[in-house]
Every structure is written in C-alpha cells, then in structure tokens.
Design a protein around this motif. Structure first.
Motif, PDB file in Angstrom:
ATOM      1  N   VAL A 107       0.812  -1.218  -0.093  1.00 16.42           N
ATOM      2  CA  VAL A 107      -0.236  -0.096   0.011  1.00 16.42           C
ATOM      3  C   VAL A 107       1.014   1.244   0.116  1.00 16.42           C
ATOM      4  N   VAL A 108       2.004   1.339   0.897  1.00 15.03           N
ATOM      5  CA  VAL A 108       2.730   2.257   0.747  1.00 15.03           C
ATOM      6  C   VAL A 108       3.451   2.525  -0.615  1.00 15.03           C
ATOM      7  N   ALA A 157       4.684  -2.198  -8.649  1.00 18.43           N
ATOM      8  CA  ALA A 157       5.013  -3.155  -7.733  1.00 18.43           C
ATOM      9  C   ALA A 157       4.110  -3.493  -6.663  1.00 18.43           C
ATOM     10  N   GLY A 158       3.474  -2.319  -6.077  1.00 21.61           N
ATOM     11  CA  GLY A 158       2.349  -2.263  -5.016  1.00 21.61           C
ATOM     12  C   GLY A 158       1.279  -2.859  -5.597  1.00 21.61           C
ATOM     13  N   VAL A 159       0.749  -2.659  -6.600  1.00 25.47           N
ATOM     14  CA  VAL A 159      -0.743  -3.110  -7.335  1.00 25.47           C
ATOM     15  C   VAL A 159      -0.399  -4.538  -7.639  1.00 25.47           C
ATOM     16  N   ALA A 209      -0.953 -10.384  -6.378  1.00 28.62           N
ATOM     17  CA  ALA A 209      -0.462 -11.757  -6.266  1.00 28.62           C
ATOM     18  C   ALA A 209      -1.033 -12.276  -4.925  1.00 28.62           C
ATOM     19  N   MET A 210      -0.938 -11.406  -3.827  1.00 24.79           N
ATOM     20  CA  MET A 210      -1.354 -12.111  -2.480  1.00 24.79           C
ATOM     21  C   MET A 210      -2.643 -12.306  -2.492  1.00 24.79           C
ATOM     22  N   TRP A 253      -2.532   5.062 -15.138  1.00 20.09           N
ATOM     23  CA  TRP A 253      -2.407   5.563 -13.841  1.00 20.09           C
ATOM     24  C   TRP A 253      -1.666   4.927 -12.868  1.00 20.09           C
ATOM     25  N   LEU A 254      -0.717   3.778 -13.505  1.00 15.36           N
ATOM     26  CA  LEU A 254       0.274   3.226 -12.795  1.00 15.36           C
ATOM     27  C   LEU A 254       1.555   3.803 -12.874  1.00 15.36           C
ATOM     28  N   ASP A 255       1.678   4.645 -13.862  1.00 22.26           N
ATOM     29  CA  ASP A 255       2.784   5.217 -14.199  1.00 22.26           C
ATOM     30  C   ASP A 255       2.617   6.996 -13.881  1.00 22.26           C
TER      31      ASP A 255
END
Length: 188
Positions: free
Chosen positions: A47-48, A58-60, A65-66, A185-187
């Motif tokens: 989340v951070v 990486a967060g998304v 994956a989790m 939006w990821l970038d």
C-alpha cells in the motif's frame, strides 16, 4: 517415500529447535513471523508503494499476487490437504507462537511473502530493493520453521505457490495491457 519425507520434515524442525534457537533470537523471530499474520507486513508495504509513481506497479501487482495466494493457499489447499501443525505430530517439538488454524500445508505466511517478493523483484526500480524483498521473504519462511509452526515442506510449497501467484499477477497485468493498452494510472 512419503513417510521418509514426513520423518525428515520433523527431524529438521527438531534440529532447528536444538541447534539454532537461542534466547536472544526467539523473541525477535517470533515478532517478525507475527508481522506476517494475515499478510499484514506485505500488505502495508504494498500500500505504501502505491503512493510513489516508481513503485506503484509493484504495489498493485503484489496486492493482486497476495490475493491469488490467499485464495489458493488459505481458501483451497489448506482445507483440502488438512495437514496438522508440527507440534501435534512431532514428539518433543515446542512451538514459540500460537497458530489458531490447525492446518499447516502450505504456509500462508510464506506464500504471501513470496507473492509480494516475486512481484517486487520483477517491478521495483532498484536492484537492492529487489534483493531485499527476496531476503525478507526467505526470512519469513525460515521464521515459520524456527517458531515450530510449519514443516519445511509447508514452507517450500508456500514459496512455490507465492511465486506462481506473482507470475500469474504479472501475466494478468500483461494481458490487460495487451487488450487495453498501457495502464497509465500506474505511471502517473
């Protein structure tokens, strides 16, 4: 063959208890392993990462994956296999933390750690970040053995499932980009 593996699994735990555990490390490793309860350490770190453009992907991906790991490990496989915790079957083994779930195979803590680390290894911008992720995941897996709540084969299976889930999250991301184009939006 299976009996030999099960016997070896228990022998490794007893060896760790006898030769690796020590009073100074016990509370530190018990604390670290409990940071993995419900995947909280990996979720918080993911989340951070969402707040920073360079780590957002990486967060998304690690959160996805989790989620996949949770479904495979805790919702499906643990209940299908229903392998009892080591302290219930290995004479003389003392556990250092209490686990409420009676099923041990595969390790959910290890799955979450490697699902996150596998995603981070592929997407984090710095090499030291990627290798730190792997080291933290490996330490989580080892901590589950150290505190006596998982067999080595539980941890190995959790690692494999977690890495598979990281790969699946990456493939889903690639499929989404192939279908709809770059996910902007990821970038930004």
């Amino acid at each position: 063959m299976l009996d030999t593996l099960l016997s070896l699994d228990g022998a490794v735990l007893l060896w760790i208890q006898e030769f690796v555990r020590c009073g100074i490390l016990d509370p530190l490793i018990a604390f670290y392993t409990q940071l993995g309860n419900a995947g909280i350490l990996w979720i918080v770190l993911s989340v951070v990462m969402l707040f920073f453009r360079k780590t957002r992907r990486a967060g998304v991906l690690s959160l996805l994956a989790m989620l996949l790991g949770l479904l495979f490990t805790n919702v499906a496989i643990k209940h299908l296999v229903a392998r009892p915790r080591p302290w219930l079957t290995v004479d003389g083994l003392q556990f250092l933390v209490v686990e409420k779930d009676p099923n041990s195979f595969p390790s959910g803590h290890t799955c979450a750690a490697f699902a996150a680390a596998g995603s981070w290894f592929r997407t984090l911008p710095r090499k030291w970040m990627r290798w730190t992720a792997v080291a933290l995941a490996a330490l989580m897996g080892f901590s589950r053995l150290y505190v006596g709540v998982h067999f080595p084969s539980d941890v190995a299976a959790g690692c494999l499932v977690g890495l598979l889930c990281a790969w699946m999250a990456w493939r889903l991301y690639q499929a989404a980009e192939n279908r709809w184009g770059p996910i902007r939006w990821l970038d930004t």
